[in-house]
Design a protein around this motif. Structure first.
Motif, PDB file in Angstrom:
ATOM      1  N   VAL A 145       0.844  -1.191   0.000  1.00  0.00           N
ATOM      2  CA  VAL A 145       0.000   0.000   0.000  1.00  0.00           C
ATOM      3  C   VAL A 145       0.880   1.243   0.000  1.00  0.00           C
ATOM      4  N   HIS A 203      -6.542  -7.131   7.729  1.00  0.00           N
ATOM      5  CA  HIS A 203      -7.297  -6.789   6.528  1.00  0.00           C
ATOM      6  C   HIS A 203      -6.545  -7.260   5.291  1.00  0.00           C
ATOM      7  N   HIS A 206      -4.745  -6.633   2.748  1.00  0.00           N
ATOM      8  CA  HIS A 206      -3.665  -6.016   1.990  1.00  0.00           C
ATOM      9  C   HIS A 206      -2.390  -6.819   2.207  1.00  0.00           C
ATOM     10  N   ASP A 262       0.616  -6.184   2.878  1.00  0.00           N
ATOM     11  CA  ASP A 262       1.544  -5.943   3.988  1.00  0.00           C
ATOM     12  C   ASP A 262       1.054  -6.587   5.292  1.00  0.00           C
ATOM     13  N   HIS A 263      -0.120  -7.185   5.249  1.00  0.00           N
ATOM     14  CA  HIS A 263      -0.641  -7.895   6.427  1.00  0.00           C
ATOM     15  C   HIS A 263      -0.733  -9.406   6.188  1.00  0.00           C
ATOM     16  N   HIS A 280     -11.225   1.063   5.688  1.00  0.00           N
ATOM     17  CA  HIS A 280      -9.943   0.916   4.997  1.00  0.00           C
ATOM     18  C   HIS A 280     -10.070  -0.164   3.923  1.00  0.00           C
TER      19      HIS A 280
HETATM   20 ZN   LIG Z   1      -4.033  -1.696   4.411  1.00  0.00          ZN
END
Ligand SMILES: [Zn+2]
Length: 361
Positions: free
Chosen positions: A21, A174, A176, A178-179, A249
């Motif tokens: 992101v 969530h 994305h 990076d998670h 988000h």
């Molecule tokens: Zn995010």
């Protein structure tokens, strides 16, 4: 005697390239100012303009109410300063970009034991957490990539005296990269179950026309556990984490209620994975309910999916590492936390109210 942060330059550089992101300075709609904002598909439309923010009497009344709630409490005043702005609490990278400052290089953060059974590790920009139970580990988030799971998360767990093979669940805040990027690693190697909201499973499994290069080819975790309703639980041994859905988000961003031990004393913490972004009434409503639930659970600390939303949270972690028996800067009294929750609610509502007023020239 104080061990400072380990800097994994090569790994950090790779991770910076892979970060899902980016800080977006994309101009959307007719907003007069070009601003970088936290990630939502609505971009700048998720926030009022500076004029709407300043000129809305209702918004400014809510700001005044939040300021009054902070009173003379220095901890609450600094949190009010972060929460009650036109863009609300934003990642430090966003604030630096808006201030015209160069990006801060991503650096690796050595593992820190934030609570007796709760650890943080990863990067200054995004982290992962381990909750230790008497029957294994619940991982929260998994950094950007499978490579980081292997080269950063696994060694961090070992360093903490935990066994990576004991990771029974990976809860992803969530959808994305990076998670969830590292989640397939644990799923394939250790049979860990990956937990995400149904809405975000649906989101990540849809073909993403914007994904390019390495991002498009990164492996996704396979769907194990869906969170479909508020207060759904994940239990492992003596630990039960309660989850709620706080859209804004992403469609199914999660909020977590996690009982932890702080020097042997049980306290509840609230974790938000992006829920400070409330672009509309629906997300605001879910956010308010999530905070009210945290108050009802007598929560005493807020942990954010990305550190730095409410102050120098990486610095706070260093404090905990260097002085483990000292006061934990994340921990508030029950009363302080309740006021903090009210401040966040009122400031988020102020942004919505300001957006609903007509733009003035
Ligand atoms: Zn995010």
């Amino acid at each position: 005697m104080v061990k400072r942060m380990a800097v994994g330059t090569a790994v950090a550089a790779l991770a910076a390239m892979a970060l899902q992101v980016p800080v977006s300075a994309q101009q959307q709609g007719g907003a007069p100012a070009r601003r970088a904002v936290g990630g939502t598909t609505a971009g700048n439309d998720a926030y009022p303009t500076d004029d709407q923010w300043k000129n809305s009497k209702e918004a400014q009344a809510l700001v005044a109410k939040a300021k009054a709630a902070a009173g003379n409490d220095a901890k609450l005043q600094s949190r009010f300063d972060k929460a009650c702005t036109v863009l609300g609490p934003q990642r430090p990278a966003v604030l630096r970009q808006n201030a015209g400052q160069p990006a801060e290089p991503q650096r690796q953060i050595d593992i820190v034991k934030l609570f007796d059974n709760f650890y943080f590790f990863g990067f200054n920009t995004v982290g992962a957490w381990a909750v230790q139970t008497n029957q294994g580990i619940i991982l929260i988030d998994s950094l950007n990539t499978v490579d980081e799971a292997e080269k950063i998360i696994e060694p961090a767990l070992v360093k903490a005296g935990l066994k990576p093979a004991d990771v029974k669940y990976v809860i992803v805040g969530h959808g994305h990269f990076d998670h969830f990027g590292g989640a397939p690693y644990f799923q394939q190697k250790d049979g860990s179950k990956v937990v995400m909201s149904k809405l975000d499973w649906d989101m990540i499994e849809r073909p993403n026309p914007n994904a390019r290069g390495p991002q498009a080819n990164r492996p996704l975790p396979k769907r194990d556990v869906e969170v479909t309703q508020d207060n759904q639980k994940v239990t492992l041994g003596d630990e039960t984490i309660t989850l709620r859905i706080t859209p804004g988000h992403t469609p199914g961003t999660l909020a977590y209620y996690i009982p932890v031990k702080d020097h042997g004393k049980q306290i509840n913490i609230l974790m938000l994975s992006g829920a400070n972004i409330t672009p509309d009434r629906t997300s605001l409503d879910a956010f308010k309910k999530a905070l009210d639930y945290a108050k009802s659970q007598k929560a005493q600390a807020l942990i954010n999916g990305h550190p730095g939303l409410f102050g120098d949270e990486i610095g706070w972690m260093e404090q905990v590492r260097s002085n483990p028996n000292g006061p934990n800067p994340f921990v508030l009294t029950v009363d302080e936390f309740a006021k903090f929750a009210d401040i966040m609610k009122d400031c988020a509502e102020a942004r919505i109210v300001a957006m609903e007023t007509k733009a003035t020239n």
